[in-house]
Design an enzyme around this catalytic site. Structure first.
Site, PDB file in Angstrom:
ATOM      1  N   ASP A 155      -3.818  -3.724   6.692  1.00 46.90           N
ATOM      2  CA  ASP A 155      -4.213  -4.503   5.516  1.00 46.90           C
ATOM      3  C   ASP A 155      -3.224  -5.647   5.305  1.00 46.90           C
ATOM      4  OD1 ASP A 155      -6.437  -2.765   4.395  1.00 46.90           O
ATOM      5  OD2 ASP A 155      -4.794  -1.316   4.541  1.00 46.90           O
ATOM      6  N   SER A 173       0.860  -1.177   0.000  1.00 47.26           N
ATOM      7  CA  SER A 173       0.000   0.000   0.000  1.00 47.26           C
ATOM      8  C   SER A 173       0.900   1.231   0.000  1.00 47.26           C
ATOM      9  CB  SER A 173      -0.953  -0.048   1.201  1.00 47.26           C
ATOM     10  OG  SER A 173      -1.911   0.979   1.137  1.00 47.26           O
ATOM     11  N   HIS A 187      -2.617  -1.144  -3.386  1.00 46.04           N
ATOM     12  CA  HIS A 187      -3.850  -0.393  -3.215  1.00 46.04           C
ATOM     13  C   HIS A 187      -3.816   0.856  -4.095  1.00 46.04           C
ATOM     14  CE1 HIS A 187      -4.664  -2.397   0.918  1.00 46.04           C
ATOM     15  NE2 HIS A 187      -5.126  -3.113  -0.081  1.00 46.04           N
TER      16      HIS A 187
END
Length: 337
Positions: free
Chosen positions: A131, A12, A39
């Site tokens: 995440d 991310s 992401h």
């Protein structure tokens, strides 16, 4: 026994730099397919395949629905689609978001664990919040290998640190040194771990379904909570798992940390809206006060002056609160490519 021939990678914030270092260390004769989720914002296209193509010796492509997962090739998730593994091939879906993301790291990891069992190697790189941690739990439970970027090296240590909190990780390494471990790890036959649980299979199916989840199946996974989904405002079900995770009736998934962050975003927007409304109210009262003064209506002048003063004072308090350190929230910074 399954053979380790699939590497799933999640990143991310700060992920582009970490992915470039990771890809640069992969051998050109890697006997495993690589699937990557970074992401991304929903709009536009990603230049990540071209970046990774230039960074290492393996070809990198934007994943297409139905594409076979080919050894020695990097398959990159496109924007606004989950990249999933179904029967050894790429499955792209517009299913429910995970922690507000599509593509989502956890969705890829769960689908790979459900489809390939111990044949999966999970890699978590730089990123904010937690995440990827739930997906790494799924991979570890199925007997897969787990590798995490050293948090000291990651530009954003949130994702690596969360994975380390939830999983007894097999390797913690700088991104550029993972290739040597992977060279020896792939192609090895390994026994499967725990059988794929019903929750794992259901959550993988939710991500694959463009129409979202069946509310009856979501309700089977836990109990209603007191919280609402930031994406759709539906009631969240608290899942019966280690660590707090939630799903709404249509399948949007949240960890407790991501939910808290999203609520902070919603609250901040609401407070800025309230500030703007107060300023507009003060301006309107000021104009009406001037009109009343021109007409010689002293009572109305006093009334509108009080309204202006009250609105201005409230706006000042709210502005000072928003601009002060007391309202700093953890920004979930994302890199677009």
């Amino acid at each position: 026994m399954p053979t380790r021939d699939l590497i799933v990678v999640g990143a991310s914030a700060g992920g582009v730099e970490a992915l470039r270092a990771f890809v640069a260390g992969l051998p050109e004769d890697l006997a495993a397919a690589v699937a990557v989720v970074l992401h991304l914002p929903a709009g536009g296209t990603s230049a990540l395949p071209a970046i990774l193509q230039r960074s290492g010796r393996l070809p990198a492509v934007s994943a297409k629905h139905g594409m076979p997962l080919r050894p020695g090739r990097i398959h990159v998730a496109p924007a606004d689609h989950h990249l999933l593994v179904v029967e050894g091939a790429v499955h792209l879906s517009h299913g429910p978001t995970e922690n507000g993301h599509r593509p989502a790291v956890d969705a890829l990891f769960r689908s790979a664990a459900a489809d390939r069992g111990a044949g999966v190697i999970g890699v978590v790189l730089s990123g904010a919040l937690d995440d990827g941690a739930a997906g790494m739990v799924a991979i570890a439970n199925r007997g897969g290998l787990t590798i995490v970027q050293d948090p000291e090296e990651a530009l954003y240590a949130g994702m690596p640190s969360a994975a380390l909190r939830h999983v007894s990780v097999d390797h913690v390494l700088p991104a550029g040194k993972m290739g040597a471990v992977l060279r020896d790890a792939v192609g090895v036959e390994v026994p499967d771990g725990d059988d794929s649980s019903r929750m794992l299979r259901l959550e993988a199916a939710f991500a694959a379904n463009d129409g979202g989840a069946d509310p009856r199946e979501v309700n089977e996974l836990g109990r209603p909570s007191d919280f609402s989904c930031p994406d759709c405002q539906g009631t969240l079900v608290e899942l019966e798992v280690d660590g707090s995770r939630f799903r709404c009736q249509v399948g949007h998934g949240w960890t407790a940390e991501a939910l808290l962050d999203a609520q902070g975003v919603t609250l901040e927007k609401a407070l800025w809206t309230a500030l703007r409304t107060l300023e507009e109210k003060a301006n309107l009262a000021r104009r009406m006060c001037a009109d009343a003064r021109a007409r010689g209506s002293d009572l109305l002048v006093q009334r509108f002056q009080r309204t202006e003063e009250e609105s201005t004072a409230a706006a000042d308090v709210l502005r000072n609160h928003l601009m002060s350190g007391s309202f700093l929230r953890h920004n979930h910074a994302e890199h677009s490519t």
